[in-house]
Design a protein around this motif. Structure first.
Motif, PDB file in Angstrom:
ATOM      1  N   VAL A 100       6.373  -0.270   1.974  1.00  0.00           N
ATOM      2  CA  VAL A 100       6.713  -1.687   2.131  1.00  0.00           C
ATOM      3  C   VAL A 100       5.853  -2.544   1.204  1.00  0.00           C
ATOM      4  O   VAL A 100       6.352  -3.497   0.582  1.00  0.00           O
ATOM      5  CB  VAL A 100       6.549  -2.131   3.595  1.00  0.00           C
ATOM      6  CG1 VAL A 100       6.875  -3.608   3.752  1.00  0.00           C
ATOM      7  CG2 VAL A 100       7.446  -1.303   4.502  1.00  0.00           C
ATOM      8  N   ALA A 101       4.586  -2.220   1.091  1.00  0.00           N
ATOM      9  CA  ALA A 101       3.704  -2.948   0.180  1.00  0.00           C
ATOM     10  C   ALA A 101       4.147  -2.760  -1.267  1.00  0.00           C
ATOM     11  O   ALA A 101       4.103  -3.697  -2.073  1.00  0.00           O
ATOM     12  CB  ALA A 101       2.266  -2.485   0.355  1.00  0.00           C
ATOM     13  N   THR A 102       4.584  -1.550  -1.613  1.00  0.00           N
ATOM     14  CA  THR A 102       5.073  -1.275  -2.970  1.00  0.00           C
ATOM     15  C   THR A 102       6.277  -2.136  -3.298  1.00  0.00           C
ATOM     16  O   THR A 102       6.361  -2.735  -4.373  1.00  0.00           O
ATOM     17  CB  THR A 102       5.441   0.213  -3.108  1.00  0.00           C
ATOM     18  OG1 THR A 102       4.277   1.013  -2.878  1.00  0.00           O
ATOM     19  CG2 THR A 102       5.999   0.513  -4.496  1.00  0.00           C
ATOM     20  N   VAL A 103       7.216  -2.224  -2.363  1.00  0.00           N
ATOM     21  CA  VAL A 103       8.435  -3.011  -2.579  1.00  0.00           C
ATOM     22  C   VAL A 103       8.114  -4.499  -2.611  1.00  0.00           C
ATOM     23  O   VAL A 103       8.633  -5.240  -3.467  1.00  0.00           O
ATOM     24  CB  VAL A 103       9.480  -2.700  -1.490  1.00  0.00           C
ATOM     25  CG1 VAL A 103      10.713  -3.593  -1.656  1.00  0.00           C
ATOM     26  CG2 VAL A 103       9.895  -1.233  -1.557  1.00  0.00           C
ATOM     27  N   ALA A 104       7.279  -4.973  -1.702  1.00  0.00           N
ATOM     28  CA  ALA A 104       6.911  -6.391  -1.674  1.00  0.00           C
ATOM     29  C   ALA A 104       6.195  -6.792  -2.953  1.00  0.00           C
ATOM     30  O   ALA A 104       6.404  -7.895  -3.479  1.00  0.00           O
ATOM     31  CB  ALA A 104       6.029  -6.688  -0.460  1.00  0.00           C
ATOM     32  N   ASN A 105       5.373  -5.905  -3.477  1.00  0.00           N
ATOM     33  CA  ASN A 105       4.684  -6.172  -4.743  1.00  0.00           C
ATOM     34  C   ASN A 105       5.686  -6.294  -5.896  1.00  0.00           C
ATOM     35  O   ASN A 105       5.539  -7.154  -6.770  1.00  0.00           O
ATOM     36  CB  ASN A 105       3.678  -5.057  -5.036  1.00  0.00           C
ATOM     37  CG  ASN A 105       2.781  -5.392  -6.210  1.00  0.00           C
ATOM     38  OD1 ASN A 105       1.931  -6.260  -6.125  1.00  0.00           O
ATOM     39  ND2 ASN A 105       2.975  -4.686  -7.317  1.00  0.00           N
ATOM     40  N   ALA A 106       6.721  -5.449  -5.867  1.00  0.00           N
ATOM     41  CA  ALA A 106       7.761  -5.511  -6.902  1.00  0.00           C
ATOM     42  C   ALA A 106       8.599  -6.783  -6.771  1.00  0.00           C
ATOM     43  O   ALA A 106       9.091  -7.322  -7.772  1.00  0.00           O
ATOM     44  CB  ALA A 106       8.664  -4.284  -6.807  1.00  0.00           C
ATOM     45  N   LEU A 107       8.747  -7.284  -5.546  1.00  0.00           N
ATOM     46  CA  LEU A 107       9.572  -8.474  -5.309  1.00  0.00           C
ATOM     47  C   LEU A 107       8.878  -9.768  -5.730  1.00  0.00           C
ATOM     48  O   LEU A 107       9.467 -10.598  -6.436  1.00  0.00           O
ATOM     49  CB  LEU A 107       9.947  -8.569  -3.825  1.00  0.00           C
ATOM     50  CG  LEU A 107      11.021  -7.617  -3.309  1.00  0.00           C
ATOM     51  CD1 LEU A 107      11.122  -7.708  -1.793  1.00  0.00           C
ATOM     52  CD2 LEU A 107      12.371  -7.929  -3.955  1.00  0.00           C
TER      53      LEU A 107
END
Length: 355
Positions: free
Chosen positions: A258-265
């Motif tokens: 989730v942190a990986t995706v939020a960082n990409a967003l």
């Protein structure tokens, strides 16, 4: 000697908070990266299939908990319907399964905190949190559930932001092949992620402490089930659609997807925000997991399967020795097993108990 009774401190939102808070935790914040290794872009289908697998057991558990609202959940049902032998097997099995679920969440706390403090060792952090939540549970079910409710409200708000932002940034190419999974991989991955739904039935363990159980137990469980299905299928589709299954599966599985995706967003601040959300979510899991699991030694002690001290209840309504034994078991699991083994063991025990 007259048996000590637990206080009826939990209402409908307490039931919903326990079930939802425990369900939307490790299964969302930790497990998708491990599952993506096995099933790729079909990750949302694996979560949907796991939800369908859990549904019959959920209906049965709601019916039984409503008919027999006593501490100990599965143990009490099996002991009264199939005899002491099956009750003992079910009691110890479910106690271990719930403890495994809590241990899995504690590993998740350490994994997410290591993003901000990479030099820290995950296992000691997880063990320290286990001790802290054991202490919280000794203060009473009412206080621990109030903490749980605050966490759930904040968590659902953050997840709503995460999914709505992600849906607007999905790359359709990353979802190619979602509906063409390998059947063997899909089924085995569903068996891995079924642990994500275990929190839905944990409220049966504390049925003795629920007000108006005929209404609040089934309604709270089914509302939580609907929430979980929606969040898992949409949320994992967002993860795969934004960063791709290959990114989630790197290095044996991303432990902070989730942190990986939020960082990409939205950049680094998004990752920090979701890391904080994950830590709070895992905290609610560990708290509620100890609350639910500790009622099994209590119930077995009442029937003389375990020594009498396990049924001792403090003035604030907490079974002190049952809680201490549960925390001890969780500490052992955290220190001896890795995340994937804990998830597989928890899923296997849960499916065995439902069978």
């Amino acid at each position: 000697m007259k048996k000590q009774k637990l206080k009826k401190d939990l209402g409908l939102f307490g039931v919903y908070s326990i079930a939802t808070g425990v369900t939307l935790s490790a299964g969302f914040f930790l497990l998708p990266g491990l599952a993506a290794v096995e099933v790729g872009s079909s990750l949302p289908l694996a979560y949907l299939l796991a939800g369908l697998l859990i549904a019959p057991g959920l209906v049965s558990m709601a019916e039984l908990a409503t008919a027999m609202p006593r501490a100990g959940g599965v143990y009490y049902f099996l002991d009264r319907s199939m005899g002491p032998l099956m009750g003992t097997v079910g009691g110890f099995g479910t106690w271990i399964a719930l403890s495994l679920k809590s241990a899995f969440a504690l590993i998740g706390i350490g994994a997410y905190l290591s993003l901000s403090f990479p030099e820290m060792n995950i296992r000691p952090i997880s063990a320290a949190f286990a001790i802290v939540f054991g202490i919280v549970n000794l203060l009473g079910a009412k206080k621990s559930t109030a903490f749980q409710s605050v966490m759930v409200v904040g968590l659902l708000g953050l997840l709503a932001w995460f999914t709505s932002s992600g849906l607007m940034n999905i790359d359709p190419g990353n979802l190619a092949g979602m509906f063409r999974p390998d059947p063997g991989s899909l089924v085995s991955t569903a068996g891995l992620v079924v642990v994500s739904y275990m929190g839905l039935t944990q409220v049966a363990s504390v049925a003795e402490e629920i007000q108006n159980p005929e209404r609040n137990i089934p309604l709270g469980m089914f509302l939580a089930f609907a929430t979980a299905i929606l969040v898992y299928t949409v949320g994992t589709a967002v993860m795969v659609g934004v960063v791709s299954a290959d990114v989630l599966a790197q290095d044996g599985g991303d432990l902070t997807p989730v942190a990986t995706v939020a960082n990409a967003l939205v950049g680094p601040w998004g990752g920090i925000l979701m890391t904080a959300a994950a830590v709070l979510a895992f905290s609610s899991v560990a708290n509620a997991g100890i609350l639910a699991a500790s009622r099994y030694p209590l119930a077995m002690s009442r029937d003389n399967i375990l020594p009498k001290p396990f049924s001792k209840i403090l003035a604030q309504g907490t079974p002190i020795y049952s809680i201490l034994a549960t925390v001890g078991l969780i500490l052992m699991l955290v220190l001896l097993f890795d995340a994937t083994r804990i998830a597989k063991l928890a899923g296997a025990f849960q499916l065995l108990m439902f069978g």
